[in-house]
Motif scaffolding. Sequence first.
Motif, short mmCIF file in Angstrom:
data_model
loop_
_atom_site.label_atom_id
_atom_site.label_comp_id
_atom_site.label_asym_id
_atom_site.label_seq_id
_atom_site.Cartn_x
_atom_site.Cartn_y
_atom_site.Cartn_z
N VAL A 1 47.14 -32.33 29.54
CA VAL A 1 46.95 -32.78 30.91
C VAL A 1 47.49 -34.20 31.04
CG1 VAL A 1 45.28 -33.25 32.74
CG2 VAL A 1 44.89 -31.34 31.16
N TYR A 2 48.31 -34.40 32.06
CA TYR A 2 48.87 -35.72 32.34
C TYR A 2 48.50 -36.10 33.77
CZ TYR A 2 51.85 -34.80 28.27
OH TYR A 2 52.31 -34.51 27.01
N VAL A 3 48.11 -37.36 33.97
CA VAL A 3 47.73 -37.81 35.30
C VAL A 3 48.47 -39.10 35.63
CG1 VAL A 3 45.44 -36.76 35.08
CG2 VAL A 3 45.75 -39.18 34.51
N VAL B 1 35.06 -33.01 42.57
CA VAL B 1 35.92 -31.85 42.76
C VAL B 1 36.41 -31.35 41.41
CG1 VAL B 1 37.95 -30.96 43.96
CG2 VAL B 1 36.68 -32.86 44.94
N GLY B 2 36.09 -30.09 41.12
CA GLY B 2 36.52 -29.49 39.86
C GLY B 2 37.91 -28.91 39.98
N ILE B 3 38.78 -29.19 39.02
CA ILE B 3 40.16 -28.71 39.02
C ILE B 3 40.24 -27.41 38.23
CG2 ILE B 3 42.56 -29.26 38.52
CD1 ILE B 3 41.18 -31.08 40.60
N GLN B 4 40.76 -26.37 38.88
CA GLN B 4 40.82 -25.03 38.29
C GLN B 4 41.66 -25.00 37.01
OE1 GLN B 4 39.59 -21.92 39.26
NE2 GLN B 4 40.59 -21.02 37.49
N ASP B 5 41.13 -24.30 36.02
CA ASP B 5 41.88 -24.01 34.80
C ASP B 5 42.91 -22.93 35.12
OD1 ASP B 5 42.82 -23.02 32.35
OD2 ASP B 5 40.90 -23.33 31.34
N PRO B 6 44.21 -23.22 35.01
CA PRO B 6 45.23 -22.23 35.41
C PRO B 6 45.28 -20.99 34.53
CG PRO B 6 46.26 -24.09 34.30
CD PRO B 6 44.83 -24.47 34.52
N ASN B 7 44.62 -21.04 33.36
CA ASN B 7 44.63 -19.90 32.45
C ASN B 7 43.38 -19.04 32.53
OD1 ASN B 7 47.17 -20.36 30.96
ND2 ASN B 7 46.16 -22.26 30.37
N ALA C 1 48.48 -37.37 41.07
CA ALA C 1 48.80 -36.03 40.59
C ALA C 1 48.16 -35.75 39.25
CB ALA C 1 50.31 -35.84 40.49
N ILE C 2 47.84 -34.49 39.02
CA ILE C 2 47.31 -34.00 37.74
C ILE C 2 48.20 -32.85 37.30
CG2 ILE C 2 45.35 -32.95 36.55
CD1 ILE C 2 43.59 -34.17 38.84
N PHE C 3 48.89 -33.02 36.18
CA PHE C 3 49.78 -31.99 35.64
C PHE C 3 49.11 -31.30 34.46
CE2 PHE C 3 52.67 -34.72 37.89
CZ PHE C 3 53.73 -33.91 38.29
N VAL C 4 49.21 -29.98 34.42
CA VAL C 4 48.75 -29.21 33.27
C VAL C 4 49.97 -28.50 32.69
CG1 VAL C 4 47.20 -27.41 32.42
CG2 VAL C 4 46.51 -28.83 34.37
N THR C 5 50.20 -28.67 31.40
CA THR C 5 51.39 -28.09 30.78
C THR C 5 51.08 -26.76 30.11
OG1 THR C 5 51.06 -29.17 28.64
CG2 THR C 5 52.26 -30.41 30.33
#
Length: 367
Positions: free
Chosen positions: A340-342, A233-239, A331-335
């Motif tokens: 990226v913090y997991v 599963v690919g996680i979307q780049d929020p930018n 959880a996967i956090f993007v700042t």
Amino acid sequence: MRKKLLFSLITLSISFMVLTGCTNSTKNTTTESSASTKILKDPYSDEQFLLGTYVRIRVYDEGKESALKPAFDRVKELGDKITINQKGSEIDEVNEQAGIKPVKVSDDVYTLVKRAYEYSQDSQGGFDMAIGAITQLWRIGFDDARKPSQEEIDQALKLVDYHKIELNDKEKTVYLKEKGMIIDLGAIAKGYITDEVVKVLKKQGVTTAIVDLGGNVYVLGYSPRGENQDWTVGIQDPNMARGSVLGSIKERNKTLVTSGIYERYLEVDGKKYHHLFDPKTGYPFDNDIASVTIITDKSIDGDGLSTAVFSMGVKKGLEYVESELNNGTEAIFVTKDDKVYVTDPIKDTFKLSEDSHYTMGDRSELK
């Protein structure tokens, strides 16, 4: 004419790219699962615009194309009960009777409302199901979006308090104690509906499928890529535009739900206001998070948690997800500064894309 609106607070469930290794082969191309079920490489699929988003369902079990219809029927049934400004909507009725009387609702709606109340409690109001008075002021994501005056916000905040919601388990009634209060289930409703769709598919004998309700993704069973292989599963780049991934993770029988700030916002005088609101200030949350992805067993929990932890920031959000309260959830956090913090259990299984400009953050440096 008033717009039909399923969610006035729309949790941004950013799309996921599920990499199955599918080709353009016809539907009679199959692989064998461990249970000797024939799994198609080219699935039966359908896409419909429902709930204000594109709902996509792909079924990989040979001979199970008929499962698509009852799955979409369930989406429509629940949407009719939950959608605001639609004749017959139970949530509309609850909001219209605020300060007047309790409203008896269906088992579906009561289950959803009660779970939203529990998340309001668990997050100590970081997630507040009574946020509707604020989101209806801003209406971010709609043509009539605007920045309200401070006076309007101050008045609306008086109505944002989940403690003023009274639930009666025996009678299945919901009562908003103060006139003008508005329940907003936008941060949790799609999760409940996703879970219900998965139940329908399983009842129809489906063992391998992808359910995507505008980004609330559930990967059922093993990937058709091969025997006992998880989905990538690919996680979307929020930018970036939809379909651009910053990393990936392998999962099965899990849901992935994301909340983020970039795709839906209002810009006023050069300042962007995203759609995730702080119940304490009446303004969008202002912290270090660009997006957060929750990986868990039930999509309703992913929805509730993604909003709840967004209110906490990265450090406290990671600690909250890893607490005993959320056992088995990741959880996967993007700042906003592209780190990226997991959560610890997935630090070796989440992989950044080779061309990604993001870097893995050091948790010890978080404040």
